[in-house]
Design an enzyme around this catalytic site. Structure first.
Site, PDB file in Angstrom:
ATOM      1  N   GLY A   1       0.819  -1.204   0.000  1.00  0.00           N
ATOM      2  CA  GLY A   1       0.000   0.000   0.000  1.00  0.00           C
ATOM      3  C   GLY A   1       0.850   1.250   0.000  1.00  0.00           C
TER       4      GLY A   1
ATOM      5  N   ASP B   1     -10.057  10.416   9.577  1.00  0.00           N
ATOM      6  CA  ASP B   1      -9.873   9.887   8.220  1.00  0.00           C
ATOM      7  C   ASP B   1     -10.542   8.521   8.112  1.00  0.00           C
ATOM      8  OD1 ASP B   1      -9.082  10.068   5.617  1.00  0.00           O
ATOM      9  OD2 ASP B   1      -6.987   9.566   5.970  1.00  0.00           O
TER      10      ASP B   1
ATOM     11  N   GLY C   1       3.546   7.432   3.351  1.00  0.00           N
ATOM     12  CA  GLY C   1       4.648   6.704   2.730  1.00  0.00           C
ATOM     13  C   GLY C   1       4.181   5.352   2.250  1.00  0.00           C
ATOM     14  N   LYS C   2       5.131   4.416   2.172  1.00  0.00           N
ATOM     15  CA  LYS C   2       4.813   3.097   1.623  1.00  0.00           C
ATOM     16  C   LYS C   2       4.631   2.073   2.730  1.00  0.00           C
ATOM     17  CE  LYS C   2       6.535   2.757  -3.029  1.00  0.00           C
ATOM     18  NZ  LYS C   2       7.762   3.071  -3.692  1.00  0.00           N
TER      19      LYS C   2
ATOM     20  N   GLY D   1       0.407   5.513   1.014  1.00  0.00           N
ATOM     21  CA  GLY D   1      -0.455   6.567   1.541  1.00  0.00           C
ATOM     22  C   GLY D   1       0.271   7.881   1.536  1.00  0.00           C
TER      23      GLY D   1
END
Ligand code: NAG
Length: 834
Positions: free
Chosen positions: A528, A645, A533-534, A530
């Protein structure tokens, strides 16, 4: 005959021109210098010559110290170049023979420790041909403290090295680079890159921001330039080896966006050409192939700007270069927007198609702006131009560069210690810079130790008394008993459950352990990406799977989110919150290690993947789990925590499809009693954002409730919350679903794969809850506790229905939307034979 002669003449002329070009190129050659070594290395496809290799045409005035580092933790690509450095305790200069003209100069620094020399203690200045580049410069301090003028080598993959880039004109035949240590200190440099620029990269006259069409003269024959930012907007980093004109590094832009969700990425790789054939060197084509456009122009009434916030040095003039290429529309008047630089209009009625002369035409514009002595930020904003009344008010940007212009021969900006002199002050600066870093790490470590201690003690208690274990379980450290009890009552049971009965503690991993766990951040283990970061799938020492989230090192926001996340997750333990196993903060890395969630995001089970669809009952259970997690967040502590979120990609599913809330990077502690909201900049994700929060920028738990309502509709409809490819009234799921819900006919837009597999009553009730969550005003929305209670009732309805409709069993979900309920039996039979 005559024609033939003409042809020959033409060829002859061509040959002569080519010949001259060859000579021109040969005279204006690049110098790639690897410092502190007599050997040469090949890095990013180029040969870097050791500074003491005989006959290299590089001379230096004093020898300094040749240093090499044993351990290396930067970008592996640059390792051969950065392992060696030249250290100087007295002034030293490098001199190369060049011809008058323009050059890029790049200085490469990798903070080293060599014998008694620790880069932390280095303080020095650099000048080149009468231009002061840096003063009282400390590389680790710069890396730690500044978000600007850092062009870290190799894109965002390395946090530990720094490249400073300059552009200037020389009128002599030599280029001299002076390195001057501060009194009693020393300096170092790993590599020097000098690239001649024969093309006309800058025009002298540049439009002034807010200058009513006026322009300013750059005077680059007497002024130098420092590159502060160079971003490939909406795309991935473009490395020096992909920019063969000048070997520039183009970084990703998302970490500089105020709200990355405000601009969605778009791309088009076909047939892009330069609007002017003379501009092919301005930026490589990949920059124009990707862009950002406004995310939501047609969706929400209130429109937004895409905003980039860049840290710059106050009191300098800046050149802002924007790169554009219209990737979608093949006629004018389709996309018209405004450009603002530091809140002032830089351009209005901006139609790329018109300015570039067509679609797929690479084009750029420059703007001149002064930053006052009071400001250190440069805002670049693109937004709708509502005054034009044209059809399209979408904005688009492909690339962004920011250059600082020298002032009286100076490009250096000394951030914190300009009013005090000498090494002592530099030291104290370092203490502030590095000390702050260490302090925050120390606090973190102390916090983690406290938790470890607490966990151990807790564990011991539990061992002592097994019966107590089931009764008490986990409590957040800062909970007040009375609230805990109230919460436990409200939810009926599991709020303080000890997850799986095991003890987890925040463990501090070494970078080596993380590298081993992720096969050195193997891209194939990526699960993933975001804003932060990764995320990689990794296996830690004992074979435990873990999700390893590595911060994008260039994101300052990342640092804040990293700390929020550790802080929040250290305080919180709950069956429906993803647990933190530990973290790694070695070498400026920001890495979080979480429990691995086998079944990934809820979203991946709803649409956009090949995964089998979840049954209605499973969907309800997932919603209940997520609601429990959120309810715990809101009520589990004295002031409550707002997630901010909530979306289906932040609801993760473990191997048993138990839902857990993830991603607390944006969380905020809720309002205290005397306040009813927290004022804060709008963050979150489009499609889920509470309109009231938008309007008033005031955050309450009810904003999470709104987002959760959108999640509920997403679960029913199994489609993206924003889908711009749909007809206008369907783009925004919240509006579309509410439209049907108000008519009590949510089943018209239900995921076809669960048609006929649910109790009508449960769906009706479910729709009512979702509708209430989306109430315009926060105060009309239910609390998460109420939502939870209602969802549990919905589940009971569905279970009762399943009981009497046994043939519509749990796994009998049709994976083919076209199949009616009657076809399902066949599917089941097939499954059973497998
Ligand atoms: C966009 O930014 C400019 C400059 O900061 C501001 O004046 C304008 O109101 C913003 N537009 C929107 C729609 O937010």
């Amino acid at each position: 005959m005559k024609v033939q002669a003409m042809g020959l003449l033409g060829i002859l002329r061509l040959v002569i021109i080519f010949g001259f070009m060859e000579i021109g190129k040969a005279q204006r050659k690049s110098f790639l210098i690897s410092c502190g070594t007599n050997s040469s290395v090949t890095v990013d496809g180029r040969r870097w010559i050791g500074d003491t290799v005989p006959g290299n045409n590089v001379t230096f005035s004093a020898s300094g110290i040749e240093a090499s580092t044993g351990t290396f933790s930067g970008d592996p690509v640059y390792e051969p170049l950065y392992r060696t450095a030249r250290i100087f305790t007295d002034s030293l200069n490098y001199t190369v023979q060049g011809t008058p003209g323009n050059y890029f100069l790049r200085l490469h620094f990798y903070p080293l420790v060599y014998m008694n020399y620790n880069a932390n203690d280095s303080v020095f200045a650099v000048e080149s041909n009468r231009l002061r580049l840096v003063s009282e410069f400390n590389v680790p301090g710069e890396i730690l403290n500044k978000n600007s003028n850092l062009l870290r080598s190799g894109g965002n993959s390395s946090f530990t090295s720094l490249v400073k880039e300059y552009f200037f004109t020389i009128d002599a035949n030599i280029i001299v680079i002076d390195f001057i240590p501060s009194k009693g200190s020393f300096g170092f440099v790993n590599a020097i890159e000098i690239i001649p620029v024969d093309d006309k990269l800058f025009n002298d006259s540049v439009r002034r921001v807010g200058g009513n069409g006026g322009s300013s003269s750059l005077n680059l024959d007497t002024r130098g330039v420092e590159t502060m930012y160079r971003l490939n907007v909406g795309g991935s980093a473009v490395k020096p080896s992909q920019d063969l004109d000048f070997w520039r590094l183009w970084d990703v832009d998302s970490s500089y966006m105020v709200n990355p969700d405000a601009g969605s990425e778009t791309r088009n790789r076909t047939n892009i050409t330069y609007a002017s054939p003379n501009n092919t060197f301005v930026a490589p084509l990949p920059i124009y192939e990707t862009a950002r456009i406004l995310s939501n122009t047609e969706v929400l009434e209130r429109r937004f700007n895409m905003s980039w916030k860049l840290e710059v040095d106050p009191d300098f003039d800046y050149l802002v270069r924007l790169h554009f290429c219209e990737l979608r529309f093949d006629k004018p008047n389709q996309r018209i927007f405004r450009i603002y630089i530091n809140n002032r209009t830089a351009a209005e009625n901006f139609d790329i198609f018109v300015r570039a002369g067509g679609m797929n035409k690479a084009y750029h514009e420059d703007y001149f702006d002064e930053i006052s002595s009071k400001s250190n930020t440069l805002w670049i904003q693109l937004g709708p131009d509502t005054t034009t009344g044209s059809a399209g008010t979408d904005a688009l940007l492909n690339g962004l560069e920011v250059f600082k212009l020298s002032q009286n021969g100076n490009l250096a900006y000394v951030q914190r210690y300009s009013n005090i002199e000498g090494k002592k002050t530099s030291k104290s600066f370092l203490w502030i810079g590095i000390g702050a870093g260490i302090a925050s790490i120390a606090i973190l470590a102390a916090l983690v130790m406290l938790i470890v201690w607490f966990c151990k003690r807790k564990n011991k208690d539990d061992d002592d008394d097994d019966a107590k274990k089931t009764a008490s379980g986990w409590k957040p450290l800062f909970l007040h008993g009375s609230i805990a009890n109230r919460t436990a009552k409200a939810t009926g049971s599991t709020v303080y459950q000890n997850p799986n009965g095991t003890v987890r503690s925040g463990r501090r991993f070494t970078l080596a352990e993380i590298r081993a766990a992720t096969n050195n951040f193997d891209e194939r283990l990526g699960i993933g990406v975001g804003g932060f970061g990764k995320v990689y799938k990794g296996e830690i020492d004992d074979g435990t799977l873990a999700a390893i989230k590595r911060a994008n090192p260039q994101s300052h926001q990342g640092l804040a989110e990293f700390e929020t996340e550790i802080e929040m997750l250290s305080k919180l333990r709950h069956r429906h919150l993803v647990s933190l196993i530990g973290f790694c903060d070695e070498q400026n890395e920001m890495i979080l290690v979480y429990e691995y969630m086998d079944n990934g995001t809820l979203r991946s089970h709803l649409f956009g993947s090949d995964l089998p669809p979840l049954s209605w009952k499973q969907r309800l259970e997932v919603c209940i789990g997520a609601a429990r997690g959120l309810h715990y967040l809101h009520t589990g502590s004295e002031r409550g925590i707002i997630h901010r979120d909530v979306k289906t990609t932040n609801i993760l599913l473990d191997e048993n499809f138990v839902a857990k809330m993830a991603d607390f990077g944006l969380s905020k502690t809720g309002p205290s009693l005397e306040h009813t909201h927290v004022s804060t900049a709008v963050k979150g994700s489009f499609g889920y954002l509470d309109p009231e929060y938008f309007r008033r920028q005031q955050l309450t738990e009810k904003s999470d409730v709104y987002s959760f309502g959108v999640v509920l509709f997403e679960v029913v409809c199994a489609r993206a919350v924003i889908n711009p490819t749909l007809p206008k009234d369907q783009i925004n799921l919240a509006e579309w679903a509410m439209h049907w819900q108000r008519q009590r006919s949510l089943e018209s837009i239900i995921d076809p794969r669960i048609r006929g597999k649910y109790s009508q009553e449960s769906l009706m009730k479910f729709g009512e809850i979702a509708e209430k969550c989306l109430a315009d005003e926060g105060k009309s929305r239910p609390t998460m506790g109420e939502v939870l209670w209602h969802l549990e009732y919905v589940l009971q309805l569905q279970e009762a229905w399943l009981h009497t409709n046994a043939d519509a069993g749990e796994n009998s979900v049709s994976s083919n939307p076209d199949l009616g309920p009657n076809d399902v039996g066949e599917c089941e039979v097939q499954d059973a034979t497998n």
